[in-house]
Write a protein that holds these residues in place. Structure first.
Motif, short mmCIF file in Angstrom:
data_model
loop_
_atom_site.label_atom_id
_atom_site.label_comp_id
_atom_site.label_asym_id
_atom_site.label_seq_id
_atom_site.Cartn_x
_atom_site.Cartn_y
_atom_site.Cartn_z
N VAL A 1 0.85 -1.21 0.00
CA VAL A 1 -0.23 -0.19 -0.08
C VAL A 1 0.90 1.32 0.19
N CYS B 1 -7.28 1.27 5.26
CA CYS B 1 -6.85 2.57 5.15
C CYS B 1 -7.28 3.38 3.67
N CYS C 1 2.39 -4.47 7.92
CA CYS C 1 1.08 -4.07 7.23
C CYS C 1 0.54 -5.46 6.58
N THR C 2 -0.89 -5.23 6.73
CA THR C 2 -1.30 -6.73 6.64
C THR C 2 -2.08 -6.67 4.96
N ASN C 3 -1.76 -5.70 4.49
CA ASN C 3 -2.37 -5.51 3.04
C ASN C 3 -4.05 -5.54 3.03
N CYS D 1 -6.56 1.23 11.20
CA CYS D 1 -5.54 0.19 10.96
C CYS D 1 -5.10 -0.85 12.03
N PRO D 2 -5.00 -1.99 11.66
CA PRO D 2 -4.79 -3.10 12.99
C PRO D 2 -3.33 -2.89 13.29
S1 SF4 Z 1 -3.40 -1.86 4.63
FE1 SF4 Z 1 -4.15 -2.46 6.61
S2 SF4 Z 1 -2.52 -2.56 7.82
FE2 SF4 Z 1 -1.79 -1.86 6.02
S3 SF4 Z 1 -1.62 0.56 6.55
FE3 SF4 Z 1 -3.68 0.36 5.62
S4 SF4 Z 1 -4.90 -0.31 7.24
FE4 SF4 Z 1 -2.99 -0.67 7.85
#
Ligand code: SF4
Ligand code: SF4
Length: 297
Positions: free
Chosen positions: A216, A266, A260-262, A234-235
């Motif tokens: 991202v 966000c 980042c979990t994709n 965001c987790p």
């Molecule tokens: S993709 Fe998910 S984990 Fe990654 S920055 Fe965005 S909200 Fe956070």
């Protein structure tokens, strides 16, 4: 007066679907994978045999969980070429898609942890974790040491993620009980207490995705108006700041943090279209005005 995400939604021209696109796609992915596994036991339609740890698709394509295969190797077990091939295929997939795609697009526990995160926000539950975020890496190390000492996959006997996955497929109530326990743990102990601090499976996939290709990017960060919606949803909110607050062209807008979990949330919640999916080498931004304000905690 503080503006809530709900008010942002009403103020934005985007529809509810657009605001939840990636969330909906992830739920479809999680449910589809579950249905593919269940089509055999329920309808005698054996598209996939096995479970998320080890499976065979259309009697041809082997897929093995590289976390479990790595534990087996530490345990000194001899593995078949089919199992190793399955682990290699899955590993290559996560190197392409990003390691923690496992967490946000496959793992059923994610549904419970997202639900508690949503409830915490709704009811303003503020408790914070007793655990450091790197505790999960120590637990991952422990799982490998346990395998080495015992010569078995001893961690898998108590691994909540494996128990949930196997229980779901074999219809055991233990699955529901463990998911509910993790839900309560996250709800009352801390936001993302399990996935963000303790789960060694997530830690393993973070490391696997170190070179993840799909990422991202806060490519339109000059448009950010500090509403903080992305941090709130965001987790792993610590991953956003370096990419979003980059003050010059030298700081990449791509979120390269392995945690980042994709998940795409966000992208969903940002009314200024700051985020998008791209690849890790796309460091382009739109007009990159300095953003010096620190996010409020
Ligand atoms: S993709 Fe998910 S984990 Fe990654 S920055 Fe965005 S909200 Fe956070
Ligand atoms: S961190 Fe663990 S429990 Fe959470 S989604 Fe990832 S694998 Fe599942």
């Amino acid at each position: 007066m503080q503006i809530t995400s709900q008010q942002h939604l009403f103020a934005s021209k985007r529809s509810w679907i657009q605001h939840h696109k990636w969330l909906l796609l992830r739920r479809i992915s999680q449910l589809s994978i579950f249905c593919l596994f269940m089509s055999g036991p329920w309808f005698d339609l054996w598209i996939i045999k096995g479970n998320l740890s080890s499976s065979l698709t259309l009697d041809t394509l082997p897929l093995s969980d590289p976390f479990i295969v790595t534990q087996s190797l530490f345990a000194g077990q001899l593995l078949t070429s089919v199992t190793l091939t399955g682990a290699l295929i899955v590993t290559l997939f996560y190197i392409f898609a990003g390691g923690r795609v496992y967490c946000s697009w496959l793992c059923p526990v994610n549904i419970a942890t997202d639900a508690s995160s949503w409830l915490r926000k709704k009811f303003r539950i503020k408790s914070s974790s007793l655990f450091a975020r790197n505790t999960r890496y120590w637990l991952l190390f422990t799982a490998f040491v346990m395998a080495m000492i015992t010569g078995t996959l001893s961690w898998e006997l108590i691994n909540p993620v494996t128990l949930v996955q196997r229980g779901l497929i074999s219809g055991l109530w233990i699955s529901a009980a463990i998911m509910f326990a993790i839900f309560l743990f996250d709800l009352f102990i801390s936001r993302n207490a399990w996935c963000g601090h303790l789960c060694p499976v997530g830690a393993f996939y973070s490391l696997l995705g170190r070179l993840g290709f799909i990422r991202v990017s806060a490519h339109n960060r000059a448009n950010c108006n500090d509403c903080m919606d992305c941090f709130a949803v965001c987790p792993e909110e610590q991953v956003i700041k370096p990419a979003l607050r980059g003050t010059d062209q030298l700081i990449s807008p791509v979120i390269l943090d392995i945690n980042c979990t994709n998940c795409g949330r966000c992208i969903d919640v940002c009314n200024k279209s700051v985020f998008k999916f791209t690849h890790r080498f796309n460091h382009n931004t739109y007009v990159n005005k300095p953003l010096n304000q620190e996010p409020s905690q």
